[in-house]
Write an enzyme that holds these catalytic residues in place. Structure first.
Site, PDB file in Angstrom:
ATOM      1  N   ASP A  83       0.810  -1.227   0.000  1.00 54.58           N
ATOM      2  CA  ASP A  83       0.000   0.000   0.000  1.00 54.58           C
ATOM      3  C   ASP A  83       0.838   1.271   0.000  1.00 54.58           C
ATOM      4  O   ASP A  83       0.287   2.386   0.044  1.00 54.58           O
ATOM      5  CB  ASP A  83      -0.997  -0.024   1.166  1.00 54.58           C
ATOM      6  CG  ASP A  83      -2.085  -1.051   0.923  1.00 54.58           C
ATOM      7  OD1 ASP A  83      -2.472  -1.233  -0.247  1.00 54.58           O
ATOM      8  OD2 ASP A  83      -2.541  -1.687   1.889  1.00 54.58           O
ATOM      9  N   ASP A  93      -6.511  -5.458  -4.744  1.00 57.36           N
ATOM     10  CA  ASP A  93      -6.329  -4.056  -4.358  1.00 57.36           C
ATOM     11  C   ASP A  93      -5.039  -3.474  -4.941  1.00 57.36           C
ATOM     12  O   ASP A  93      -4.925  -2.272  -5.167  1.00 57.36           O
ATOM     13  CB  ASP A  93      -6.262  -3.891  -2.836  1.00 57.36           C
ATOM     14  CG  ASP A  93      -7.215  -4.783  -2.073  1.00 57.36           C
ATOM     15  OD1 ASP A  93      -7.590  -5.845  -2.603  1.00 57.36           O
ATOM     16  OD2 ASP A  93      -7.578  -4.446  -0.942  1.00 57.36           O
TER      17      ASP A  93
HETATM   18  N1  GLY Z   1      -7.058  -2.267   0.489  1.00 59.62           N
HETATM   19  C1  GLY Z   1      -7.714  -2.717   1.661  1.00 59.62           C
HETATM   20  C2  GLY Z   1      -9.167  -2.542   1.615  1.00 59.62           C
HETATM   21  O1  GLY Z   1      -9.747  -2.189   0.592  1.00 59.62           O
HETATM   22  O2  GLY Z   1      -9.779  -2.775   2.651  1.00 59.62           O
END
Ligand code: GLY
Length: 395
Positions: free
Chosen positions: A112, A173
């Site tokens: 992330d 994600d």
């Molecule tokens: N990227 C983590 C979520 O969408 O919860």
């Protein structure tokens, strides 16, 4: 070769009509967001909203979670639409904490880094030309590529690279983390970041997306042999269901990789993923937290709806006028935004310091269920900004 099916749009009448979303409607929705940002500005200058609210109020936390940059990104959007220096000042104060996070390696065992540094430092660089934050964002890109497994061609999502529970696990994600790498290649001229991003998205296309165009949330690869292992959910209802937010990350994320690579196959995929999503929306166009639910008592995930709206607006931009999906996706995005603006904002809950109600962080972990979440607020704002101006992406 494996073919991914396209469901098309099952109920085209639902996306036929132009919803009444005028520029004035969007501006008044943005005015509400700015009011909430102003109320929060002091509380979230040196600290950040937690990922999810508690009883619809975000507590303040340090810059340690994967979500800090969504608030900073909202400040940049606010600065862009108003030109008011107060938003820029707070966003710039926060850049110091993003630098410290990289310099001191605070909570950086995560893919992330893409979300974190695109909406903070890359946005700042694009808007202000600040060279120091460009260096910080490049340091983040350098860290992100250390998570790449060459043989499997993927970036590991979470945790230590030797943790057996996480090793070789990619998640949908991550498509939204790749723009940091595409940007790094653009500004340095070094293709290595691009190659890693493109390899990852190609593997995601191959293994995370199922034949019916739904998605696994996560998928394990054997990093020694490079062979695919199996899909597993983390935040969805079950391993074989389709987590709504994951599908929304796919809609937006595959289309972003199309922009940087020019690979039309990615755009075709983004369309199929979008159609699967649109075919499972309830009456008010705001998805339940998993697409296995299409009516009933389960919670909505307003954040997934906002992400999907941004993704569809992006896809529509690149489709030729002759493609009927151009209009369908524009209409669908407008319908979602309208529904969110009319029925999901905290206007009905004045004690809240968030913007969108009724999101779900992770139902299986009982985290942030039917709460505001900070990325939902960010993407709702981004969607509205896209509707009032020719917005240049931070991604
Ligand atoms: N990227 C983590 C979520 O969408 O919860």
């Amino acid at each position: 070769m494996r073919q991914i099916r396209d469901e098309g749009i099952r109920f085209p009448d639902r996306y036929d009509k132009l919803p009444g979303v005028t520029k004035e409607f969007c501006e008044s929705s943005i005015k509400y967001i700015l009011k909430k940002i102003d109320e929060n500005l002091e509380k979230f200058t040196y600290r950040f909203p937690a990922p999810a609210s508690v009883n619809n109020v975000y507590p303040a936390i340090d810059n340690t979670d994967w979500t800090s940059s969504f608030w900073t990104g909202m400040l940049w959007l606010a600065y862009e639409v108003t030109g008011d220096e107060k938003y820029r000042r707070v966003a710039e104060i926060q850049l110091d904490s993003f630098k410290k996070r990289i310099d001191e390696k605070i909570c950086i065992d995560t893919h992330d880094l893409g979300f974190l540094y695109s909406l903070s430092c890359v946005a700042a660089y694009k808007l202000t030309g600040n060279e120091e934050v460009k260096r910080t964002a490049l340091m983040a890109a350098d860290l992100l590529i250390t998570r790449y497994f060459d043989k499997a061609g993927i970036i590991q999502a979470w945790g230590d690279l030797n943790d057996p529970g996480q090793r070789g696990r990619m998640i949908i994600d991550c498509c939204m983390n790749l723009p940091l790498l595409y940007w790094a290649s653009e500004v340095t001229g070094d293709k290595k970041y691009y190659n890693i991003a493109y390899s990852h998205v190609s593997q995601a296309m191959k293994y995370i997306i199922r034949e019916d165009a739904s998605s696994y949330h996560t998928f394990y690869m054997d990093v020694e042999t490079g062979k695919p292992k199996y899909g597993r959910t983390a935040q969805g209802y079950s391993d074989d269901s389709c987590w709504s937010r994951g599908q929304a990350w796919g809609i937006y994320g595959f289309s972003l990789s199309y922009i940087y690579s020019g690979d039309w196959e990615l755009m075709e995929l983004a369309k199929k993923v979008t159609n699967y999503f649109l075919n499972r929306l309830p009456e008010d166009y705001v998805c339940y937290w998993d697409l296995i639910f299409t009516d009933g008592q389960e919670e909505r995930d307003s954040s997934a709806a906002a992400i999907a709206a941004c993704g569809m607006l992006e896809i529509a931009k690149h489709l030729p006028l002759s493609d009927p999906y151009k209009r369908i996706y524009e209409n669908a995005a407008l319908m979602i935004v309208k529904s969110l603006a009319e029925n999901y904002t905290t206007a009905s809950c004045p004690q809240s310091n968030g913007i969108l109600l009724h999101a779900v962080y992770s139902k299986p972990h009982r985290k942030g269920v039917d709460e505001c979440n900070i990325w939902g607020d960010y993407y709702y704002f981004e969607a509205l900004v896209r509707l009032i101006k020719d917005w240049k992406l931070y991604w």
